[in-house]
Structures are given as C-alpha cells and as structure tokens.
Scaffold this active site. Structure first.
Site, PDB file in Angstrom:
ATOM      1  N   ASN A  62       0.828  -1.203   0.000  1.00  0.00           N
ATOM      2  CA  ASN A  62       0.000   0.000   0.000  1.00  0.00           C
ATOM      3  C   ASN A  62       0.865   1.257   0.000  1.00  0.00           C
ATOM      4  O   ASN A  62       1.920   1.299   0.641  1.00  0.00           O
ATOM      5  CB  ASN A  62      -1.050   0.004   1.125  1.00  0.00           C
ATOM      6  N   GLU A  64       0.420   5.176   0.645  1.00  0.00           N
ATOM      7  CA  GLU A  64      -0.502   6.194   1.156  1.00  0.00           C
ATOM      8  C   GLU A  64      -0.084   7.594   0.706  1.00  0.00           C
ATOM      9  O   GLU A  64       0.997   7.793   0.135  1.00  0.00           O
ATOM     10  CB  GLU A  64      -0.596   6.077   2.682  1.00  0.00           C
ATOM     11  N   CYS A  73      -4.184   0.669  -2.380  1.00  0.00           N
ATOM     12  CA  CYS A  73      -3.991  -0.592  -1.654  1.00  0.00           C
ATOM     13  C   CYS A  73      -2.904  -1.447  -2.309  1.00  0.00           C
ATOM     14  O   CYS A  73      -2.616  -1.320  -3.500  1.00  0.00           O
ATOM     15  CB  CYS A  73      -5.282  -1.408  -1.667  1.00  0.00           C
ATOM     16  N   GLU A  75      -2.992  -4.663  -3.026  1.00  0.00           N
ATOM     17  CA  GLU A  75      -3.469  -5.611  -4.039  1.00  0.00           C
ATOM     18  C   GLU A  75      -3.591  -4.942  -5.397  1.00  0.00           C
ATOM     19  O   GLU A  75      -3.242  -5.511  -6.427  1.00  0.00           O
ATOM     20  CB  GLU A  75      -4.839  -6.185  -3.626  1.00  0.00           C
ATOM     21  N   CYS A 112      -9.978  -5.494   0.426  1.00  0.00           N
ATOM     22  CA  CYS A 112     -11.144  -4.601   0.519  1.00  0.00           C
ATOM     23  C   CYS A 112     -12.010  -4.733  -0.733  1.00  0.00           C
ATOM     24  O   CYS A 112     -11.605  -5.340  -1.737  1.00  0.00           O
ATOM     25  CB  CYS A 112     -10.692  -3.156   0.712  1.00  0.00           C
ATOM     26  N   CYS A 115     -10.503  -3.569  -4.074  1.00  0.00           N
ATOM     27  CA  CYS A 115      -9.494  -4.502  -4.591  1.00  0.00           C
ATOM     28  C   CYS A 115     -10.156  -5.758  -5.147  1.00  0.00           C
ATOM     29  O   CYS A 115      -9.714  -6.311  -6.156  1.00  0.00           O
ATOM     30  CB  CYS A 115      -8.477  -4.853  -3.505  1.00  0.00           C
TER      31      CYS A 115
HETATM   32  N1  THU Z   1      -5.296  -1.549   2.454  1.00  0.00           N
HETATM   33  C1  THU Z   1      -4.732  -2.384   1.538  1.00  0.00           C
HETATM   34  O1  THU Z   1      -3.596  -2.184   1.104  1.00  0.00           O
HETATM   35  N2  THU Z   1      -5.459  -3.425   1.109  1.00  0.00           N
HETATM   36  C2  THU Z   1      -6.734  -3.715   1.523  1.00  0.00           C
HETATM   37  O2  THU Z   1      -7.360  -4.594   0.979  1.00  0.00           O
HETATM   38  C3  THU Z   1      -7.287  -2.992   2.656  1.00  0.00           C
HETATM   39  C4  THU Z   1      -6.618  -1.720   2.993  1.00  0.00           C
HETATM   40  C5  THU Z   1      -4.530  -0.385   2.897  1.00  0.00           C
HETATM   41  C6  THU Z   1      -5.076   0.934   2.437  1.00  0.00           C
HETATM   42  C7  THU Z   1      -4.538   1.859   3.491  1.00  0.00           C
HETATM   43  O3  THU Z   1      -3.226   2.253   3.114  1.00  0.00           O
HETATM   44  C8  THU Z   1      -4.455   0.999   4.738  1.00  0.00           C
HETATM   45  O4  THU Z   1      -4.493  -0.340   4.292  1.00  0.00           O
HETATM   46  C9  THU Z   1      -5.575   1.233   5.751  1.00  0.00           C
HETATM   47  O5  THU Z   1      -6.812   1.099   5.155  1.00  0.00           O
END
Ligand code: THU
Length: 160
Positions: A62, A64, A73, A75, A112, A115
């Site tokens: 991920n 940010e 994210c 994925e 999520c 994704c």
């Molecule tokens: N996140 C992911 O990388 N994958 C997911 O399927 C769920 C959430 C990340 C996004 C964000 O940077 C952090 O987790 C908190 O939501």
C-alpha cells in the site's frame, strides 16, 4: 418471487507450513513487500505477491498519501503493475498479508471491496480463476480458489 443463495467456499490453513511450498514462497515475498509498505497515516501495512503463468512474481504494497484518497492498496498496486508489465500473462495465485502497528493481526485480512473489484476484472479477462491466499501478520491463512468467492454477484463487462 424466489430466493437465490450464492455459496462461497474458503479453506483455512492453521499455519504457513500447511500451505503448498510455492505459496509459502509467494507469501514470503508478500511479507517482504508488506515490510516496505508506505503507510505513515494508517500504520496498517499490506503486502501482496502475484504469481503469473510465465513464472514471474509481481509484488505490491500500500502506498498512502497526505491526500488520503490518492493512496492505493497493496493488491491493486500489485495487480496493476502485473497488468502493465506482463499484459498477456495470466494471474495464477495471489498472496496477501496485513500487519498493523495498533494491534497484532492474527486472523486472515481479506482484500477490501475495491481490490476485489479490481481482481475480478483480471479473473474475467483471463477466464482462469485466481487462487487467493490471505493472512494477518501471524496465525491462520485463508484460501479462496477464485475471486468469485470474495465477490459474489459481481459487476463485470457482461453487464455493460
Ligand atoms: N489496504 C490495503 O492495502 N489493502 C486492503 O485490501 C485494505 C486496505 C490499505 C489501504 C490503506 O493504506 C491501509 O491499508 C488502511 O486502510
């Protein structure tokens, strides 16, 4: 009126040693990716590793952003990279792991919704199911034989 039930099947492995050796290696690469995630705002670190049918492994984590919605994210970072780099390759397996600085993640952390939709696009495109393994930092590992278990009643190109 009729009731329609859609069934989803998952397999739960007690520990990493129980999953196939190639997936253990894939999960190891997901862990390495997770450790390099850029997550200064959520402190929630996610790594993904994708095995393609050409033998290549593509990783993602991920990323940010101070403007929160601009982040992405793990994925989707991985799957879009795979699509960009090997546009003709099929995705066979995906390993996902998530760790939090706030609490130890000991149960599988599923991808999520956004994704899932992104992974669904590739599963439909290649017409071959994608095996998805997901875990926390430690503990058991969940496996789905196809993205469709994670996103029943999917919206895809057949609806357009
Ligand atoms: N996140 C992911 O990388 N994958 C997911 O399927 C769920 C959430 C990340 C996004 C964000 O940077 C952090 O987790 C908190 O939501």
């Amino acid at each position: 009126m009729k009731e329609v039930k859609i069934e989803s099947t998952f397999f739960i492995y007690d520990s990493l040693e129980d999953i196939p050796v190639d997936v253990q290696l894939l999960m190891k690469q997901a862990v390495e990716a997770r450790e390099k995630a850029y997550a200064p705002y959520s402190n929630f670190y996610v790594g993904a590793a994708i095995l393609l049918d050409n033998g290549e492994v593509i990783i993602g984590n991920n990323q940010e952003n101070a403007s929160y919605p601009s982040g992405l994210c793990a994925e989707r970072t991985a799957i879009y990279y795979a699509g960009a780099k090997y546009s003709k390759a099929k995705i066979l397996k995906m390993a996902i792991t998530a760790a939090s600085q706030n609490q130890k993640t000991t149960n599988p952390i599923p991808p999520c919704g956004a994704c899932r939709q992104a992974i669904a696009e590739y599963e439909v495109k290649q017409n071959v199911p994608i095996e998805i393994y997901f875990m926390g930092e430690t503990g058991n590992i969940a496996k789905s034989n196809s993205l469709s278990n994670l996103l029943p009643f999917v919206f895809n190109k057949s609806n357009l």
